[in-house]
Design an enzyme around this catalytic site. Structure first.
Site, PDB file in Angstrom:
ATOM      1  N   ASP A 293       0.869  -1.174   0.000  1.00 22.24           N
ATOM      2  CA  ASP A 293       0.000   0.000   0.000  1.00 22.24           C
ATOM      3  C   ASP A 293       0.901   1.218   0.000  1.00 22.24           C
ATOM      4  O   ASP A 293       1.846   1.310   0.783  1.00 22.24           O
ATOM      5  CB  ASP A 293      -0.945   0.024   1.201  1.00 22.24           C
ATOM      6  CG  ASP A 293      -2.148   0.905   0.891  1.00 22.24           C
ATOM      7  OD1 ASP A 293      -2.856   0.616  -0.090  1.00 22.24           O
ATOM      8  OD2 ASP A 293      -2.371   1.907   1.595  1.00 22.24           O
TER       9      ASP A 293
ATOM     10  N   HIS B 286      10.621   4.426  -2.808  1.00 24.08           N
ATOM     11  CA  HIS B 286       9.940   3.922  -1.617  1.00 24.08           C
ATOM     12  C   HIS B 286       9.691   2.419  -1.732  1.00 24.08           C
ATOM     13  O   HIS B 286       9.933   1.656  -0.810  1.00 24.08           O
ATOM     14  CB  HIS B 286       8.612   4.685  -1.470  1.00 24.08           C
ATOM     15  CG  HIS B 286       7.789   4.745  -2.734  1.00 24.08           C
ATOM     16  ND1 HIS B 286       8.332   5.012  -3.978  1.00 24.08           N
ATOM     17  CD2 HIS B 286       6.478   4.520  -2.961  1.00 24.08           C
ATOM     18  CE1 HIS B 286       7.386   4.973  -4.896  1.00 24.08           C
ATOM     19  NE2 HIS B 286       6.242   4.671  -4.297  1.00 24.08           N
ATOM     20  N   ARG B 287       9.214   1.995  -2.902  1.00 25.01           N
ATOM     21  CA  ARG B 287       8.905   0.567  -3.120  1.00 25.01           C
ATOM     22  C   ARG B 287      10.182  -0.260  -3.087  1.00 25.01           C
ATOM     23  O   ARG B 287      10.212  -1.357  -2.532  1.00 25.01           O
ATOM     24  CB  ARG B 287       8.182   0.426  -4.472  1.00 25.01           C
ATOM     25  CG  ARG B 287       7.741  -0.990  -4.824  1.00 25.01           C
ATOM     26  CD  ARG B 287       6.663  -0.995  -5.900  1.00 25.01           C
ATOM     27  NE  ARG B 287       5.478  -0.308  -5.432  1.00 25.01           N
ATOM     28  CZ  ARG B 287       5.111   0.932  -5.834  1.00 25.01           C
ATOM     29  NH1 ARG B 287       5.823   1.580  -6.748  1.00 25.01           N
ATOM     30  NH2 ARG B 287       4.057   1.511  -5.334  1.00 25.01           N
TER      31      ARG B 287
ATOM     32  N   PHE C  91       4.464   5.476 -13.470  1.00 22.39           N
ATOM     33  CA  PHE C  91       3.003   5.484 -13.410  1.00 22.39           C
ATOM     34  C   PHE C  91       2.563   6.465 -12.326  1.00 22.39           C
ATOM     35  O   PHE C  91       3.387   7.050 -11.630  1.00 22.39           O
ATOM     36  CB  PHE C  91       2.453   4.069 -13.136  1.00 22.39           C
ATOM     37  CG  PHE C  91       2.756   3.545 -11.754  1.00 22.39           C
ATOM     38  CD1 PHE C  91       3.991   2.987 -11.457  1.00 22.39           C
ATOM     39  CD2 PHE C  91       1.796   3.606 -10.737  1.00 22.39           C
ATOM     40  CE1 PHE C  91       4.274   2.499 -10.187  1.00 22.39           C
ATOM     41  CE2 PHE C  91       2.069   3.116  -9.463  1.00 22.39           C
ATOM     42  CZ  PHE C  91       3.314   2.566  -9.189  1.00 22.39           C
TER      43      PHE C  91
END
Ligand code: ITT
Length: 196
Positions: free
Chosen positions: A68, A176-177, A148
């Protein structure tokens, strides 16, 4: 190692496969035949990530993780935050979300923002949380068509180009991911060593 990635977002799936590398075989929800939306009813990334991973673990009984994530803009009191996917309405339209953000930031001198990801992993029924953040600034107009979501308006600190302009290899080092998934990867690799 085989894992289900509890996401309906194909861009996240591509990024996660690139970040985790060939030791991990990710199965998407679509590959399992699930095309619905998993509800994200909560007010924090962590609760929403856990809700997605629990839904999939309960349905398929397989090791899985979810992501998330969202953009927190300082001048907007950390919005859009958990509402990042629905900022401009329920239809989850990236272009509308981005335009709404730029409109709200039009006369705002404070451009500071950060992307955050919380990854929830359920491994043999046990829950684990991994977080990642990247700080940066919001541009005045979209730049680049890579990535994206909000990528074309986010310049990571230390760079002059947006995530929409930078090569995907750079985003997948800084993002971050990437931070959250690298933590999960390191955890899984040491877990495997201990348990084999
Ligand atoms: P799943 O819940 O199915 O994983 P989603 O797209 O709905 O997919 P989120 O609920 O986590 O994912 O919403 C995050 C939104 O935040 C996403 O739709 C993008 O608009 C934005 N976002 C997240 N990570 C991003 C990134 O790396 N670059 C640009 N925008 C991002």
């Amino acid at each position: 190692m085989e894992l289900i990635f509890a996401t309906g977002n194909p861009n996240k799936l591509i990024e996660a496969s690139d970040i985790l590398g060939v030791s991990f075989k990710l199965q998407s929800l679509r590959q399992l035949g699930f095309t619905g939306e998993i509800e994200e009813p909560w007010h924090s990334f962590e609760e929403n990530a856990l809700a997605k991973a629990r839904f999939v673990y309960q349905k398929y009984g397989m090791n899985c993780f979810s992501d998330d994530s969202g953009l927190e803009v300082e001048a907007l009191g950390a919005l859009p935050g958990v509402q990042s996917a629905y900022f401009a309405g329920h239809e989850k339209n990236c272009a509308n979300n981005l335009n709404k953000l730029l409109r709200e930031m039009e006369h705002q001198p404070n451009r500071a923002a950060r992307f955050r990801t919380v990854v929830a992993l359920i491994l043999r029924g046990k829950e684990h949380i991994f977080e990642g953040t990247v700080n940066g600034a919001i541009t005045y107009a979209p730049q680049g068509d890579g990535g994206f979501g909000y990528d074309p308006v986010f310049v990571p600190n230390g760079y002059t180009a947006t995530f929409g302009e930078l090569p995907k290899e750079v985003k997948n080092l800084l993002s971050h991911r990437a931070e959250a998934l690298r933590k999960m990867r390191d955890f899984l690799l040491s877990y495997e060593q201990i348990n084999t």
